[in-house]
Design a protein around this motif. Structure first.
Motif, PDB file in Angstrom:
ATOM      1  N   ARG A 176       0.850  -1.185   0.000  1.00 15.04           N
ATOM      2  CA  ARG A 176       0.000   0.000   0.000  1.00 15.04           C
ATOM      3  C   ARG A 176       0.890   1.242   0.000  1.00 15.04           C
ATOM      4  O   ARG A 176       1.699   1.440   0.917  1.00 15.04           O
ATOM      5  N   PRO A 177       0.793   2.101  -0.999  1.00 16.69           N
ATOM      6  CA  PRO A 177       1.706   3.252  -1.124  1.00 16.69           C
ATOM      7  C   PRO A 177       1.602   4.193   0.082  1.00 16.69           C
ATOM      8  O   PRO A 177       0.526   4.703   0.419  1.00 16.69           O
ATOM      9  N   GLY A 178       2.750   4.375   0.749  1.00 14.26           N
ATOM     10  CA  GLY A 178       2.831   5.339   1.837  1.00 14.26           C
ATOM     11  C   GLY A 178       2.171   4.927   3.129  1.00 14.26           C
ATOM     12  O   GLY A 178       2.083   5.747   4.056  1.00 14.26           O
ATOM     13  N   LEU A 179       1.710   3.673   3.251  1.00 16.33           N
ATOM     14  CA  LEU A 179       1.003   3.268   4.469  1.00 16.33           C
ATOM     15  C   LEU A 179       1.929   3.270   5.683  1.00 16.33           C
ATOM     16  O   LEU A 179       1.590   3.837   6.728  1.00 16.33           O
ATOM     17  N   CYS A 180       3.085   2.640   5.560  1.00 15.69           N
ATOM     18  CA  CYS A 180       4.013   2.569   6.703  1.00 15.69           C
ATOM     19  C   CYS A 180       4.457   3.964   7.132  1.00 15.69           C
ATOM     20  O   CYS A 180       4.490   4.287   8.332  1.00 15.69           O
ATOM     21  N   GLU A 181       4.782   4.818   6.156  1.00 16.49           N
ATOM     22  CA  GLU A 181       5.211   6.181   6.495  1.00 16.49           C
ATOM     23  C   GLU A 181       4.089   6.969   7.155  1.00 16.49           C
ATOM     24  O   GLU A 181       4.312   7.730   8.106  1.00 16.49           O
ATOM     25  N   ARG A 182       2.851   6.763   6.682  1.00 12.82           N
ATOM     26  CA  ARG A 182       1.719   7.484   7.259  1.00 12.82           C
ATOM     27  C   ARG A 182       1.458   7.040   8.698  1.00 12.82           C
ATOM     28  O   ARG A 182       1.186   7.873   9.575  1.00 12.82           O
ATOM     29  N   LEU A 183       1.560   5.762   8.951  1.00 15.30           N
ATOM     30  CA  LEU A 183       1.354   5.266  10.311  1.00 15.30           C
ATOM     31  C   LEU A 183       2.419   5.798  11.265  1.00 15.30           C
ATOM     32  O   LEU A 183       2.129   6.146  12.418  1.00 15.30           O
ATOM     33  N   GLN A 184       3.655   5.865  10.796  1.00 16.57           N
ATOM     34  CA  GLN A 184       4.718   6.391  11.642  1.00 16.57           C
ATOM     35  C   GLN A 184       4.567   7.893  11.872  1.00 16.57           C
ATOM     36  O   GLN A 184       4.798   8.385  12.985  1.00 16.57           O
ATOM     37  N   ARG A 185       4.163   8.609  10.830  1.00 16.89           N
ATOM     38  CA  ARG A 185       4.054  10.065  10.949  1.00 16.89           C
ATOM     39  C   ARG A 185       2.835  10.490  11.756  1.00 16.89           C
ATOM     40  O   ARG A 185       2.929  11.365  12.620  1.00 16.89           O
ATOM     41  N   GLU A 186       1.706   9.856  11.516  1.00 14.78           N
ATOM     42  CA  GLU A 186       0.468  10.285  12.158  1.00 14.78           C
ATOM     43  C   GLU A 186       0.252   9.653  13.529  1.00 14.78           C
ATOM     44  O   GLU A 186      -0.274  10.315  14.434  1.00 14.78           O
ATOM     45  N   HIS A 187       0.639   8.408  13.679  1.00 12.89           N
ATOM     46  CA  HIS A 187       0.328   7.697  14.922  1.00 12.89           C
ATOM     47  C   HIS A 187       1.565   7.206  15.668  1.00 12.89           C
ATOM     48  O   HIS A 187       1.420   6.627  16.752  1.00 12.89           O
ATOM     49  N   HIS A 188       2.748   7.401  15.117  1.00 15.40           N
ATOM     50  CA  HIS A 188       3.990   6.923  15.740  1.00 15.40           C
ATOM     51  C   HIS A 188       3.937   5.417  15.987  1.00 15.40           C
ATOM     52  O   HIS A 188       4.325   4.929  17.055  1.00 15.40           O
ATOM     53  N   VAL A 189       3.446   4.693  14.998  1.00 13.58           N
ATOM     54  CA  VAL A 189       3.354   3.236  15.070  1.00 13.58           C
ATOM     55  C   VAL A 189       4.108   2.647  13.886  1.00 13.58           C
ATOM     56  O   VAL A 189       3.910   3.077  12.749  1.00 13.58           O
ATOM     57  N   MET A 190       4.966   1.663  14.176  1.00 16.14           N
ATOM     58  CA  MET A 190       5.774   1.019  13.145  1.00 16.14           C
ATOM     59  C   MET A 190       5.232  -0.371  12.867  1.00 16.14           C
ATOM     60  O   MET A 190       5.015  -1.161  13.801  1.00 16.14           O
ATOM     61  N   LEU A 191       5.000  -0.683  11.582  1.00 13.06           N
ATOM     62  CA  LEU A 191       4.575  -2.022  11.189  1.00 13.06           C
ATOM     63  C   LEU A 191       5.784  -2.957  11.164  1.00 13.06           C
ATOM     64  O   LEU A 191       6.892  -2.560  10.788  1.00 13.06           O
ATOM     65  N   ALA A 192       5.559  -4.226  11.562  1.00  7.16           N
ATOM     66  CA  ALA A 192       6.647  -5.195  11.556  1.00  7.16           C
ATOM     67  C   ALA A 192       6.083  -6.585  11.338  1.00  7.16           C
ATOM     68  O   ALA A 192       5.097  -6.975  11.979  1.00  7.16           O
ATOM     69  N   GLY A 193       6.713  -7.330  10.429  1.00  9.38           N
ATOM     70  CA  GLY A 193       6.417  -8.740  10.258  1.00  9.38           C
ATOM     71  C   GLY A 193       7.363  -9.566  11.111  1.00  9.38           C
ATOM     72  O   GLY A 193       8.215  -9.029  11.831  1.00  9.38           O
ATOM     73  N   PRO A 194       7.272 -10.902  11.053  1.00  7.16           N
ATOM     74  CA  PRO A 194       8.150 -11.737  11.881  1.00  7.16           C
ATOM     75  C   PRO A 194       9.632 -11.473  11.652  1.00  7.16           C
ATOM     76  O   PRO A 194      10.404 -11.319  12.614  1.00  7.16           O
ATOM     77  N   THR A 195      10.056 -11.429  10.387  1.00  2.49           N
ATOM     78  CA  THR A 195      11.475 -11.206  10.107  1.00  2.49           C
ATOM     79  C   THR A 195      11.910  -9.807  10.517  1.00  2.49           C
ATOM     80  O   THR A 195      12.981  -9.625  11.130  1.00  2.49           O
ATOM     81  N   THR A 196      11.098  -8.803  10.207  1.00  4.88           N
ATOM     82  CA  THR A 196      11.447  -7.425  10.561  1.00  4.88           C
ATOM     83  C   THR A 196      11.503  -7.238  12.069  1.00  4.88           C
ATOM     84  O   THR A 196      12.413  -6.581  12.596  1.00  4.88           O
ATOM     85  N   LEU A 197      10.543  -7.810  12.764  1.00  9.35           N
ATOM     86  CA  LEU A 197      10.540  -7.676  14.224  1.00  9.35           C
ATOM     87  C   LEU A 197      11.749  -8.376  14.835  1.00  9.35           C
ATOM     88  O   LEU A 197      12.363  -7.858  15.782  1.00  9.35           O
TER      89      LEU A 197
END
Length: 268
Positions: free
Chosen positions: A155-176
């Motif tokens: 989804r274009p810009g979803l991760c950046e929007r979540l970090q900018r607006e809500h200060h929440v970072m998305l993470a999958g198993p490998t990323t976490l």
């Protein structure tokens, strides 16, 4: 026999489907997977489960990492990093079904619904669990499957929007897992810095004690030297006494004795 095995397999798949369909079970699945990742990297003292990250709020996040630092020192309040697991299975399955049918419109609608669901969850996490200085200024939204995490990244810009607006970072198993390993490396570096300061303090104390030990050793050397001189003087006196004793032994072998009978006969 093959038909019987297929029926058994179908029942097992149906049981798994019922488990994943249940909202509570899906939450437990994500929570168990998150707990497994945390156990692989951290010690039990470095994280906690069902943590009330904001004192008095009553809201408890599934897991939170206890960060070291000014707030994490002994006697002070901990600094938490909230991590919450979510598994929006219905939206994800609708997206996969639309992709399998090559239905572009349905796939786009399902992707938008999935994006909205993740934005709602991020907003809820930020509201309930994030409040500096009790916590970090961001939280982690854990997606328990790599496929779901990959769809979120598409989804274009979803991760950046979540970090900018809500200060929440998305993470999958490998990323976490990579994030947790990075944090653990930072914890070890900080522990080494603290231990280094303690080592320098110990070395300073040892240096002072070593100087005192040198003074005591010098006094001991002088005492040993005096004792050695006393022993040499005693040896000289011992040799002198031995010579005197040898002179006494020579008196026992004189050629005559005034009290002997032979002397009386000679005078007679």
């Amino acid at each position: 026999k093959g038909l019987g095995e297929m029926q058994t397999l179908a029942r097992d798949v149906g049981s798994l489907n019922r488990v994943l369909t249940n909202v509570k079970s899906r939450g437990i699945y994500g929570e168990v997977q998150l707990a497994g990742l945390l156990e692989q990297v951290f010690t039990p003292e470095q994280y906690a489960a069902n943590v009330e990250t904001i004192p008095g709020s009553g809201a408890r996040v599934e897991f939170a990492i206890r960060l070291p630092g000014r707030h994490g020192q002994a006697g002070g309040p901990p600094l938490w990093l909230p991590i919450d697991a979510k598994f929006p299975r219905e939206d994800y399955e609708r997206l996969l079904d639309a992709q399998d049918r090559a239905d572009r419109d349905a796939a786009e609608a399902a992707a938008r619904a999935l994006e909205q669901r993740l934005r709602d969850e991020a907003r809820r996490i930020a509201t309930k669990y994030v409040a500096a200085p009790h916590t970090t200024d961001f939280a982690v939204l854990f997606l328990p499957t790599e496929g779901l995490y990959a769809e979120a990244l598409r989804r274009p810009g979803l991760c950046e929007r979540l970090q900018r607006e809500h200060h929440v970072m998305l993470a999958g198993p490998t990323t976490l897992l990579a994030l947790l390993n990075s944090l653990q490396t930072g914890f070890r570096t900080l522990a080494l810095e603290r231990r280094s300061a303690e080592v320098w303090q110990v070395l300073g104390a040892v240096k002072t004690e070593f100087a005192r030990f040198g003074e005591v050793l010098e006094k001991t050397r002088r005492k040993l030297h005096e004792a050695s001189q006393s022993i040499e003087s005693a040896e000289v006196r011992t040799r002198a006494m031995a010579r005197q004793l040898r002179g006494v032994e020579s008196l026992d072998h004189l050629p005559w004795d005034a009290s002997s009978p032979s002397v009386d006969k000679h005078h007679d």
